[in-house]
Motif scaffolding. Structure first.
Motif, mmCIF file in Angstrom:
data_model
loop_
_atom_site.group_PDB
_atom_site.id
_atom_site.type_symbol
_atom_site.label_atom_id
_atom_site.label_comp_id
_atom_site.label_asym_id
_atom_site.label_seq_id
_atom_site.Cartn_x
_atom_site.Cartn_y
_atom_site.Cartn_z
ATOM 1 N N THR A 111 -63.087 79.539 -11.100
ATOM 2 C CA THR A 111 -63.826 80.536 -10.318
ATOM 3 C C THR A 111 -64.303 81.715 -11.157
ATOM 4 O OG1 THR A 111 -61.747 81.624 -9.671
ATOM 5 C CG2 THR A 111 -62.636 79.958 -8.170
ATOM 6 N N GLY A 112 -63.554 82.081 -12.176
ATOM 7 C CA GLY A 112 -63.976 83.139 -13.089
ATOM 8 C C GLY A 112 -64.336 84.451 -12.421
ATOM 9 N N ARG A 129 -67.842 83.722 -11.737
ATOM 10 C CA ARG A 129 -68.496 82.962 -12.810
ATOM 11 C C ARG A 129 -67.962 81.525 -12.753
ATOM 12 N NH1 ARG A 129 -67.127 88.020 -15.037
ATOM 13 N NH2 ARG A 129 -65.131 87.169 -15.753
ATOM 14 N N GLY A 131 -67.370 77.685 -13.134
ATOM 15 C CA GLY A 131 -67.501 76.821 -14.304
ATOM 16 C C GLY A 131 -66.105 76.479 -14.792
ATOM 17 N N LEU A 133 -63.209 78.035 -17.444
ATOM 18 C CA LEU A 133 -62.713 79.075 -18.347
ATOM 19 C C LEU A 133 -63.771 80.130 -18.680
ATOM 20 C CD1 LEU A 133 -60.490 77.088 -20.870
ATOM 21 C CD2 LEU A 133 -59.755 78.527 -18.960
ATOM 22 N N ARG A 134 -64.633 80.415 -17.709
ATOM 23 C CA ARG A 134 -65.623 81.465 -17.928
ATOM 24 C C ARG A 134 -65.030 82.850 -17.688
ATOM 25 N NH1 ARG A 134 -71.181 80.464 -15.117
ATOM 26 N NH2 ARG A 134 -71.723 82.081 -16.616
ATOM 27 N N GLY A 135 -63.863 82.878 -17.049
ATOM 28 C CA GLY A 135 -63.200 84.153 -16.822
ATOM 29 C C GLY A 135 -61.742 84.139 -17.217
#
Length: 214
Positions: A111-112, A129, A131, A133-135
């Motif tokens: 979820t980022g 964000r 995707g 590991l975008r957060g």
């Protein structure tokens, strides 16, 4: 050790089976409502005060230390007093905390969500964000502190029906941790979702151990 991991895997799967999946779906729907309605941002602006911060900031370190200390204490009591109930509770709490940490990290990884800034600043409560590991897995949705606290509390509540005072004390602790982090390092919906997901985890683990599956 093999039995430990097989039971852990079974309980992880159990947290997403049958009625338990409804807790996850409800957490997602509630988060959508809280974000899109503007409640998260309203709550953020209303609760970031010096007085509330001084009362609630300890929730973060306490919520990090208790999950380490509590199972060790229960297991030690079980060994010293040869109490099967204390040992069982210690093992159950370990399972609940591990599953809570893993599930929360998995959700965060996809979820980022941006975490609140220290100042009021711009409204970023709606920033996700999506995707992989975008957060990262340490900040974001849901709150790991809350998920683990409720998983632990509901496990104790379910596992020890004859010691309801312990269950209520554990739930009170979980509420303090959840509300505390929602006023300091998380959005309100991070707390709400963590409480719901943690409740599902605690229910599964508590029932599993109370049936003598381990």
């Amino acid at each position: 050790m093999k039995e430990f991991f097989s039971t852990l895997l079974r309980n992880i799967i159990g947290c997403f089976k049958g009625q338990m999946i409804l807790w996850h779906v409800s957490a997602i729907i509630l988060t959508f409502i809280l974000v899109t309605s503007g409640f998260d941002w309203f709550y953020f602006r209303s609760t970031r005060t010096p007085v509330l911060h001084s009362w609630m900031f300890p929730a973060a370190p306490i919520g990090g230390l208790v999950p380490i200390i509590l199972p060790l204490v229960l297991l030690a009591i079980g060994r010293i007093t040869r109490s099967a109930k204390a040992s069982l509770a210690g093992r159950a709490v370990v399972h609940a905390e591990l599953i809570g940490a893993l599930v929360a990290a998995a959700y965060k990884a996809i979820t980022g969500r941006a975490h609140p800034s220290h100042g009021v600043g711009a409204d970023i409560s709606h920033v996700f964000r999506f995707g992989f590991l975008r957060g990262g897995v340490f900040w974001g949705w849901p709150s790991s502190h809350t998920t683990i606290a409720f998983a632990m509390a509901i496990t104790i509540f379910t596992l020890l029906p004859k010691q309801r005072w312990l269950g209520y004390l554990a739930i009170t602790y979980a509420l303090y941790i959840g509300i505390g982090v929602s006023m300091t390092i998380h959005w309100f919906s991070d707390f709400a979702a963590g409480a719901m997901i943690g409740t599902a985890i605690g229910t599964v683990v508590g029932r599993s151990f109370s049936r003598g599956q381990v």
